[in-house]
Design a protein around this motif. Structure first.
Motif, PDB file in Angstrom:
ATOM      1  N   LEU A  82       1.428  -4.121  -5.682  1.00 30.47           N
ATOM      2  CA  LEU A  82       2.451  -3.120  -5.947  1.00 30.47           C
ATOM      3  C   LEU A  82       2.211  -1.787  -5.255  1.00 30.47           C
ATOM      4  O   LEU A  82       3.137  -1.134  -4.784  1.00 30.47           O
ATOM      5  N   ALA A  83       0.955  -1.370  -5.184  1.00 30.60           N
ATOM      6  CA  ALA A  83       0.649  -0.038  -4.654  1.00 30.60           C
ATOM      7  C   ALA A  83       1.053   0.087  -3.191  1.00 30.60           C
ATOM      8  O   ALA A  83       1.605   1.114  -2.766  1.00 30.60           O
ATOM      9  N   GLN A  84       0.764  -0.950  -2.393  1.00 34.83           N
ATOM     10  CA  GLN A  84       1.113  -0.888  -0.969  1.00 34.83           C
ATOM     11  C   GLN A  84       2.627  -0.808  -0.773  1.00 34.83           C
ATOM     12  O   GLN A  84       3.118  -0.049   0.075  1.00 34.83           O
ATOM     13  N   GLN A  85       3.364  -1.576  -1.552  1.00 38.95           N
ATOM     14  CA  GLN A  85       4.816  -1.548  -1.432  1.00 38.95           C
ATOM     15  C   GLN A  85       5.390  -0.224  -1.927  1.00 38.95           C
ATOM     16  O   GLN A  85       6.353   0.303  -1.341  1.00 38.95           O
ATOM     17  N   ALA A  86       4.813   0.329  -2.982  1.00 40.35           N
ATOM     18  CA  ALA A  86       5.268   1.628  -3.481  1.00 40.35           C
ATOM     19  C   ALA A  86       5.088   2.706  -2.418  1.00 40.35           C
ATOM     20  O   ALA A  86       5.957   3.568  -2.221  1.00 40.35           O
ATOM     21  N   ALA A  87       3.951   2.670  -1.724  1.00 36.33           N
ATOM     22  CA  ALA A  87       3.694   3.647  -0.659  1.00 36.33           C
ATOM     23  C   ALA A  87       4.647   3.449   0.510  1.00 36.33           C
ATOM     24  O   ALA A  87       5.150   4.418   1.099  1.00 36.33           O
ATOM     25  N   LEU A  88       4.914   2.207   0.870  1.00 32.86           N
ATOM     26  CA  LEU A  88       5.793   1.909   1.999  1.00 32.86           C
ATOM     27  C   LEU A  88       7.221   2.362   1.728  1.00 32.86           C
ATOM     28  O   LEU A  88       7.845   3.031   2.565  1.00 32.86           O
ATOM     29  N   TYR A  89       7.745   2.008   0.563  1.00 34.19           N
ATOM     30  CA  TYR A  89       9.149   2.272   0.258  1.00 34.19           C
ATOM     31  C   TYR A  89       9.378   3.623  -0.422  1.00 34.19           C
ATOM     32  O   TYR A  89      10.524   3.964  -0.742  1.00 34.19           O
ATOM     33  N   LEU A 321      -2.800  -3.267 -15.706  1.00 33.64           N
ATOM     34  CA  LEU A 321      -4.139  -3.617 -15.220  1.00 33.64           C
ATOM     35  C   LEU A 321      -4.559  -2.771 -14.024  1.00 33.64           C
ATOM     36  O   LEU A 321      -5.721  -2.374 -13.909  1.00 33.64           O
ATOM     37  N   GLN A 322      -3.615  -2.499 -13.116  1.00 38.60           N
ATOM     38  CA  GLN A 322      -3.977  -1.843 -11.859  1.00 38.60           C
ATOM     39  C   GLN A 322      -3.845  -0.321 -11.885  1.00 38.60           C
ATOM     40  O   GLN A 322      -4.248   0.340 -10.925  1.00 38.60           O
ATOM     41  N   LEU A 323      -3.299   0.248 -12.939  1.00 40.61           N
ATOM     42  CA  LEU A 323      -3.180   1.707 -12.995  1.00 40.61           C
ATOM     43  C   LEU A 323      -4.578   2.322 -12.910  1.00 40.61           C
ATOM     44  O   LEU A 323      -5.459   2.010 -13.719  1.00 40.61           O
ATOM     45  N   PRO A 324      -4.837   3.174 -11.908  1.00 40.41           N
ATOM     46  CA  PRO A 324      -6.187   3.723 -11.715  1.00 40.41           C
ATOM     47  C   PRO A 324      -6.668   4.518 -12.929  1.00 40.41           C
ATOM     48  O   PRO A 324      -5.873   5.140 -13.647  1.00 40.41           O
ATOM     49  N   LEU A 325      -7.964   4.486 -13.155  1.00 42.39           N
ATOM     50  CA  LEU A 325      -8.544   5.214 -14.281  1.00 42.39           C
ATOM     51  C   LEU A 325      -8.279   6.712 -14.165  1.00 42.39           C
ATOM     52  O   LEU A 325      -8.053   7.394 -15.168  1.00 42.39           O
ATOM     53  N   PHE A 333      -8.014  -2.287 -12.562  1.00 39.91           N
ATOM     54  CA  PHE A 333      -8.292  -3.500 -11.801  1.00 39.91           C
ATOM     55  C   PHE A 333      -7.825  -3.345 -10.356  1.00 39.91           C
ATOM     56  O   PHE A 333      -6.837  -2.664 -10.069  1.00 39.91           O
ATOM     57  N   SER A 334      -8.516  -4.027  -9.458  1.00 41.47           N
ATOM     58  CA  SER A 334      -8.042  -4.168  -8.082  1.00 41.47           C
ATOM     59  C   SER A 334      -7.036  -5.310  -8.028  1.00 41.47           C
ATOM     60  O   SER A 334      -6.865  -6.058  -9.009  1.00 41.47           O
ATOM     61  N   VAL A 335      -6.381  -5.483  -6.874  1.00 42.70           N
ATOM     62  CA  VAL A 335      -5.459  -6.611  -6.702  1.00 42.70           C
ATOM     63  C   VAL A 335      -6.214  -7.931  -6.879  1.00 42.70           C
ATOM     64  O   VAL A 335      -5.725  -8.871  -7.519  1.00 42.70           O
ATOM     65  N   LEU A 336      -7.426  -8.004  -6.338  1.00 41.33           N
ATOM     66  CA  LEU A 336      -8.233  -9.216  -6.451  1.00 41.33           C
ATOM     67  C   LEU A 336      -8.585  -9.482  -7.921  1.00 41.33           C
ATOM     68  O   LEU A 336      -8.506 -10.619  -8.406  1.00 41.33           O
ATOM     69  N   GLY A 337      -8.970  -8.437  -8.638  1.00 38.00           N
ATOM     70  CA  GLY A 337      -9.284  -8.594 -10.054  1.00 38.00           C
ATOM     71  C   GLY A 337      -8.078  -9.026 -10.862  1.00 38.00           C
ATOM     72  O   GLY A 337      -8.181  -9.851 -11.776  1.00 38.00           O
TER      73      GLY A 337
END
Length: 530
Positions: A82-89, A321-325, A333-337
């Motif tokens: 999600l993060a990469q797409q949010a940055a792109l768009y 899960l992926q929202l940074p601390l 979590f990372s994307v892999l996690g």
């Protein structure tokens, strides 16, 4: 009496052209090895799908499973990056999750086109050609790599689902054509595993593929799998259309395998009854008539809440899960996690599949044995007490507690495990029940049910933030748990008053198998091993 091996597993040469119009008399009812009366009674024609070998039936179910898996994994491939797409768009992470709503809209609407076309061209042909639509949508999505292509990307997700929903609409009719009443629970459980498993495994595979790469990479494995599935469908999927009506003339497969494939998949349909375009248009209206049937509305209300919250859980879990601390996230979590976390759903699918295999037919038959061997469709619903009255509300409540009190991610995982089991078990049982309520309108009823169950999951992304702001994240999931319990009361109403409710449907209740003897009179459950 004939055993099931005589009826099901020993089949004459399929080139045999004999057509028998009259089934066995009451005194000659065929039964399974355990004494269960076969409903419907098979004809003596080897072309009757009820007479096909178990291996042939299993092969067709496996092909349908693969096609449904592709159809439901494709729209949700991008669920984790999600993060990469949010940055792109230049969108927020929650706005990126709107593609889940676009996919749900495609799943809710596609069947209304594919169902009438399947009457004109055949179910098998429609499944084959719509896979090309999924393939095109999966190639389209990773090409949307410019900052102003957010809208086209969402549209690609809509069409991936619009084409991908086909098997979930048309597949149940294959099962009703091939399997007897006492076998359908297990068959529906196996096929519908592909629905939930696809929606979960798609993000899992994509997450591992693109964990350390740019997001478009996550779509190409799906493209390859879709192309492979098109080949498998062409080689192995067969039509199950068979008319047992008086004087019916059914198709005999040609000796040439190539000619059979051409007749099955290409224009000039010869595998189903011929219908005109006018008749096709009238067929397209039938689902809207069925949509007002009280029994379907009640089941749809239950499914919309129970499955809708599962869809919402899948769509929003990557956000939590992926929202940074550093941004006040809980787990970071990372994307892999996150991809590894989705294996929780896989474990839930395995447990749900085992439960369905052991109990989805056994519990109804156990109740039949206590009703002097007489069948009622509502007996199907009793298998949902442990999973949807207990586990699913408990799981949603645990989700809220874990997020509110910032508990260890294992608590959150256990909660998702419970919700996954409830979702996996409920879909095949409710679809099977509706198919048995509308025996001559199986596909239309399935189509309406599929659409209605998606409405909540389609919309929740748009109002989740205001909901959280109003009551807090803990009570969002807590309210979901209570709503799920409330939805189960719909099923309780059917368990008690199902016959009366079905009587006020616009289609006659005689279309069900209610009242038929599944067990011989005087036999108890111990006589059949349950």
């Amino acid at each position: 009496m004939s055993s099931s091996s005589d009826v099901v597993d020993t089949v004459p040469d399929e080139k045999h052209s004999t057509i028998v119009h009259n089934g066995p008399s009451k005194s000659e009812l065929r039964t399974s090895d355990t004494g269960i009366i076969l409903i419907p009674q098979p004809s003596d024609d080897p072309r009757d799908p009820l007479n096909w070998t178990f291996a042939k039936k299993a092969r067709i179910v496996a092909v349908l499973f693969l096609a449904m898996f592709v159809g439901f994994s494709a729209p949700f491939c991008g669920q984790l990056n999600l993060a990469q797409q949010a940055a792109l768009y230049h969108k927020t992470v929650v706005q990126i999750t709107y593609f889940n709503s676009a996919a749900s809209a495609g799943l809710a609407t596609g069947g209304y086109l594919w169902w009438p076309l399947s009457n004109k061209f055949g179910r098998t042909s429609v499944i084959f050609w719509t896979l090309f639509g999924v393939l095109a949508a999966q190639i389209w999505a990773p090409m949307m790599t410019k900052h102003d292509q957010y809208a086209p990307y969402l549209v690609s997700r809509y069409f991936a689902a619009f084409f991908g929903v086909t098997v979930s609409v048309l597949g149940p009719k294959y099962l009703v054509d091939m399997f007897f009443l006492h076998q359908r629970g297990r068959a529906f459980t196996v096929l519908h595993l592909a629905l939930n498993f696809g929606a979960s495994a798609g993000p899992t595979f994509a997450g591992f593929v693109a964990a350390k790469a740019y997001w478009p990479v996550e779509y190409w494995w799906s493209v390859a799998l879709c192309a492979f599935t098109i080949i498998v469908v062409f080689f192995f999927l067969e039509a199950t259309y068979y008319d047992r009506g008086e004087g019916a003339v059914n198709r005999t497969k040609p000796d040439s395998w190539i000619k059979d494939r051409v007749e099955t998949f290409f224009p000039g349909n010869k595998v189903t009854a011929q219908v005109t375009w006018g008749e096709t248009a009238r067929i397209a209206v039938t689902p809207f008539k069925i949509a007002i049937a009280p029994v379907l509305l009640i089941i749809a209300g239950f499914d919309a809440i129970s499955f809708g919250f599962y869809v919402a859980l899948n769509a929003l879990t990557p956000v939590w899960l992926q929202l940074p601390l550093k941004a006040h996230g809980i787990y970071g979590f990372s994307v892999l996690g996150n991809a590894a976390f989705t294996f929780v759903h896989w474990i839930g699918f395995i447990v749900g599949l085992l439960y369905g295999q052991f109990f989805s037919d056994r519990i109804p038959l156990w109740l039949v044995a206590r009703n002097k061997g007489v069948w009622k469709p509502e007996y199907r619903l009793h298998a949902l007490w442990p999973t949807n009255f207990l586990l699913m509300p408990l799981g949603l409540g645990l989700c809220g507690i874990a997020l509110h009190y910032k508990l260890h991610w294992m608590v959150f995982a256990l909660a998702q495990f419970f919700v996954t089991i409830g979702s996996l078990v409920s879909i095949p049982i409710t679809v099977n029940y509706i198919c048995e309520c509308f025996r001559t309108h199986t596909t239309e009823a399935t189509l309406v049910l599929n659409s209605m169950r998606l409405f909540l999951g389609l919309s929740i992304n748009f109002y989740i933030n205001p909901w959280i702001a109003a009551v807090g994240i803990g009570w969002v999931y807590g309210m979901m748990a209570f709503f799920t319990l409330f939805a189960f009361m719909f099923l309780v109403a059917l368990m008690i008053w199902g016959h009366k409710i079905r009587e006020i449907t616009p289609f006659r209740t005689s279309e069900t198998e209610e009242g038929q003897h599944v067990l011989n009179k005087g036999e108890g459950p111990e006589d059949h091993g349950f």
